[in-house]
Design a protein around this motif. Structure first.
Motif, PDB file in Angstrom:
ATOM      1  N   ALA A  22       0.823  -1.341   0.071  1.00  0.00           N
ATOM      2  CA  ALA A  22      -0.114  -0.093   0.062  1.00  0.00           C
ATOM      3  C   ALA A  22       0.923   1.044   0.061  1.00  0.00           C
ATOM      4  O   ALA A  22       0.539   2.475  -0.735  1.00  0.00           O
ATOM      5  CB  ALA A  22      -0.910  -0.102   1.496  1.00  0.00           C
ATOM      6  N   LEU A  23       2.064   1.393   0.642  1.00  0.00           N
ATOM      7  CA  LEU A  23       2.633   2.392   0.828  1.00  0.00           C
ATOM      8  C   LEU A  23       3.394   2.438  -0.644  1.00  0.00           C
ATOM      9  O   LEU A  23       3.914   3.793  -1.093  1.00  0.00           O
ATOM     10  CB  LEU A  23       3.914   2.095   1.760  1.00  0.00           C
ATOM     11  N   GLU A  24       3.812   1.356  -1.502  1.00  0.00           N
ATOM     12  CA  GLU A  24       4.192   1.483  -2.614  1.00  0.00           C
ATOM     13  C   GLU A  24       3.582   2.156  -3.626  1.00  0.00           C
ATOM     14  O   GLU A  24       3.830   3.188  -4.328  1.00  0.00           O
ATOM     15  CB  GLU A  24       4.654   0.190  -3.123  1.00  0.00           C
ATOM     16  N   LYS A  25       2.031   1.811  -3.454  1.00  0.00           N
ATOM     17  CA  LYS A  25       1.228   2.488  -4.370  1.00  0.00           C
ATOM     18  C   LYS A  25       1.071   4.035  -3.986  1.00  0.00           C
ATOM     19  O   LYS A  25       0.865   4.926  -4.889  1.00  0.00           O
ATOM     20  CB  LYS A  25      -0.129   1.945  -4.119  1.00  0.00           C
ATOM     21  N   ALA A  26       1.061   4.379  -2.678  1.00  0.00           N
ATOM     22  CA  ALA A  26       1.282   5.746  -2.247  1.00  0.00           C
ATOM     23  C   ALA A  26       2.538   6.536  -2.815  1.00  0.00           C
ATOM     24  O   ALA A  26       2.341   8.031  -2.785  1.00  0.00           O
ATOM     25  CB  ALA A  26       1.069   5.958  -0.852  1.00  0.00           C
ATOM     26  N   GLY A  46      13.458 -10.534   1.393  1.00  0.00           N
ATOM     27  CA  GLY A  46      13.133 -11.529   0.194  1.00  0.00           C
ATOM     28  C   GLY A  46      11.490 -11.519   0.291  1.00  0.00           C
ATOM     29  O   GLY A  46      10.918 -11.671  -0.715  1.00  0.00           O
ATOM     30  N   TYR A  47      10.931 -11.605   1.496  1.00  0.00           N
ATOM     31  CA  TYR A  47       9.629 -11.557   1.775  1.00  0.00           C
ATOM     32  C   TYR A  47       8.959 -10.314   1.012  1.00  0.00           C
ATOM     33  O   TYR A  47       8.110 -10.390   0.234  1.00  0.00           O
ATOM     34  CB  TYR A  47       9.298 -11.600   3.143  1.00  0.00           C
ATOM     35  N   LEU A  48       9.653  -9.297   1.098  1.00  0.00           N
ATOM     36  CA  LEU A  48       9.246  -7.935   0.549  1.00  0.00           C
ATOM     37  C   LEU A  48       9.237  -7.951  -0.932  1.00  0.00           C
ATOM     38  O   LEU A  48       8.194  -7.285  -1.394  1.00  0.00           O
ATOM     39  CB  LEU A  48       9.948  -6.668   1.229  1.00  0.00           C
ATOM     40  N   ALA A  49      10.130  -8.501  -1.194  1.00  0.00           N
ATOM     41  CA  ALA A  49      10.353  -8.511  -2.879  1.00  0.00           C
ATOM     42  C   ALA A  49       9.106  -9.250  -3.468  1.00  0.00           C
ATOM     43  O   ALA A  49       8.719  -8.986  -4.537  1.00  0.00           O
ATOM     44  CB  ALA A  49      11.705  -9.385  -3.075  1.00  0.00           C
ATOM     45  N   ALA A  50       8.574 -10.259  -2.821  1.00  0.00           N
ATOM     46  CA  ALA A  50       7.505 -11.221  -3.169  1.00  0.00           C
ATOM     47  C   ALA A  50       6.248 -10.353  -2.978  1.00  0.00           C
ATOM     48  O   ALA A  50       5.214 -10.604  -4.026  1.00  0.00           O
ATOM     49  CB  ALA A  50       7.439 -12.425  -2.803  1.00  0.00           C
ATOM     50  N   LYS A  51       6.306  -9.343  -2.245  1.00  0.00           N
ATOM     51  CA  LYS A  51       5.074  -8.578  -2.075  1.00  0.00           C
ATOM     52  C   LYS A  51       4.870  -7.177  -2.605  1.00  0.00           C
ATOM     53  O   LYS A  51       3.954  -6.618  -2.761  1.00  0.00           O
ATOM     54  CB  LYS A  51       4.794  -8.337  -0.440  1.00  0.00           C
ATOM     55  N   THR A  52       5.956  -6.952  -3.561  1.00  0.00           N
ATOM     56  CA  THR A  52       5.879  -5.697  -4.181  1.00  0.00           C
ATOM     57  C   THR A  52       6.576  -5.786  -5.603  1.00  0.00           C
ATOM     58  O   THR A  52       6.864  -6.778  -5.888  1.00  0.00           O
ATOM     59  CB  THR A  52       7.058  -4.757  -3.135  1.00  0.00           C
ATOM     60  N   GLU A  53       6.604  -4.544  -6.248  1.00  0.00           N
ATOM     61  CA  GLU A  53       6.906  -4.612  -7.631  1.00  0.00           C
ATOM     62  C   GLU A  53       7.733  -3.582  -7.906  1.00  0.00           C
ATOM     63  O   GLU A  53       8.789  -3.700  -8.592  1.00  0.00           O
ATOM     64  CB  GLU A  53       5.543  -4.316  -8.620  1.00  0.00           C
ATOM     65  N   THR A  54       7.780  -2.311  -7.305  1.00  0.00           N
ATOM     66  CA  THR A  54       8.674  -1.104  -7.634  1.00  0.00           C
ATOM     67  C   THR A  54       9.692  -0.685  -6.583  1.00  0.00           C
ATOM     68  O   THR A  54      10.599  -0.211  -6.851  1.00  0.00           O
ATOM     69  CB  THR A  54       7.706  -0.029  -8.384  1.00  0.00           C
TER      70      THR A  54
END
Length: 342
Positions: A22-26, A46-54
């Motif tokens: 959600a923070l990424e989208k913001a 590594g966990y965050l890598a799978a949860k995010t894109e940019t």
């Protein structure tokens, strides 16, 4: 100016990590993941890598004692691969309490160890054979040590990038100068913009004078808590335990980098009181002694106009990445608002 924030480390970090999308989208540009003596940062990254894109995913920081250069290289290259080239490796010496107490290693030559670690990481990411003869690291191990069977090896996998950004957390004069010379970025702490040039200006210039043009300009990430409104100054009190912990209890009476930083900022009397109280077990009293002027200048808490002034103060102090901790009910909305002002 980029916008970043530290992953909230209290409780279960996985739950905080689930909010990063959600923070990424913001508009968040980078998330920093710590590992003082809790969960290791690479697992969460590594966990965050799978949860995010940019969003870029930074280790903030990995200490240069508890991992060998080879292990650090594997970690940097592996993280950059699973993030698709979004990894940032923050390095630092940590402190003797963690290194000697938690890891059981002597806290020796932290500055030289950091410099050599950076040298070896850059060699390895270029897939050069690891041949290095330093004061702290010798690769391969000399023939008269161990079984004498070591040979130069290069990283087995092809790295995603040969130049994963390497940042350094530094406060002391020589460490800051070294960071300005060889690192991609600098991670100061408890940053006070109006005092930054006075405390670190000479060190930064000394290091930049030796800096390779190939590295580009030194990046700097600093900031603090964020709360925007007419009646939010009480949020600063939530930062008092953090300042008191570092100034008063992070280290010994004889060796505390953050206490010295408080003195360098001009808060000598307060720093002594905070340390005396904290080490006596009087933590609440120590928190009360944290100077309000430091809290106000080092954070972004107040009306919109004041927060904008603070952003410009950080910018003028050389900060290229504003690192914030939203102290609001809707962190994503706060990130979106700050991003708009940058």
């Amino acid at each position: 100016m980029k916008l970043s924030m530290p992953l909230v480390y209290a409780g279960n970090p996985r739950e905080s990590a689930d909010q990063v999308a959600a923070l990424e989208k913001a508009g968040l540009d980078r998330i920093w993941v710590a590992e003082p003596y809790g969960f290791d940062a690479p697992t969460l990254m590594g966990y965050l890598a799978a949860k995010t894109e940019t969003v870029e995913i930074g280790a903030g920081i990995l200490n240069v004692f508890s991992r060998t250069p080879g292990a650090m290289l594997q970690t940097a290259a592996g993280l950059d691969n699973v993030t698709g080239g979004r990894a940032v490796i923050g390095l630092g010496a940590s402190g003797p309490q963690v290194i000697e107490g938690f890891h059981g290693l002597p806290y020796e030559r932290p500055l030289g160890r950091t410099r050599e670690m950076i040298d070896i990481l850059r060699m390895g990411l270029r897939r050069e054979k690891l041949e290095y003869d330093g004061r702290n690291f010798t690769l391969p191990l000399p023939a008269d040590q161990g079984l004498g069977l070591g040979k130069p090896l290069k990283l087995l996998n092809q790295p995603e990038r040969p130049d994963v950004p390497l940042w350094v957390a530094a406060l002391g004069d020589k460490n800051v100068a070294m960071t300005a010379e060889v690192a991609d970025g600098w991670l100061p702490f408890l940053f006070l913009p109006e005092k930054a040039h006075q405390v670190w200006g000479e060190s930064l210039e000394r290091g930049k004078a030796k800096r390779s043009p190939e590295l580009g300009p030194l990046q700097v990430a600093a900031g603090g808590a964020v709360a925007i409104g007419e009646d939010v100054k009480g949020v600063l009190d939530f930062m008092r335990p953090v300042y008191a912990l570092y100034v008063g209890g992070m280290g010994s009476r004889e060796k505390n980098f953050y206490n010295q930083l408080a003195c360098d900022y001009g808060f000598e009397a307060e720093a002594k009181k905070i340390q005396d109280l904290y080490l006596s077990g009087k933590k609440k009293e120590a928190e009360a002694e944290v100077p309000l002027a430091w809290l106000e200048a080092g954070n972004l808490v107040g009306p919109e106009s004041y927060v904008k002034e603070r952003i410009e103060a950080f910018r003028e102090a050389g900060v290229t990445e504003l690192q914030v901790t939203p102290m609001t009910e809707d962190p994503a909305a706060t990130i979106a608002q700050i991003k708009e002002w940058l």
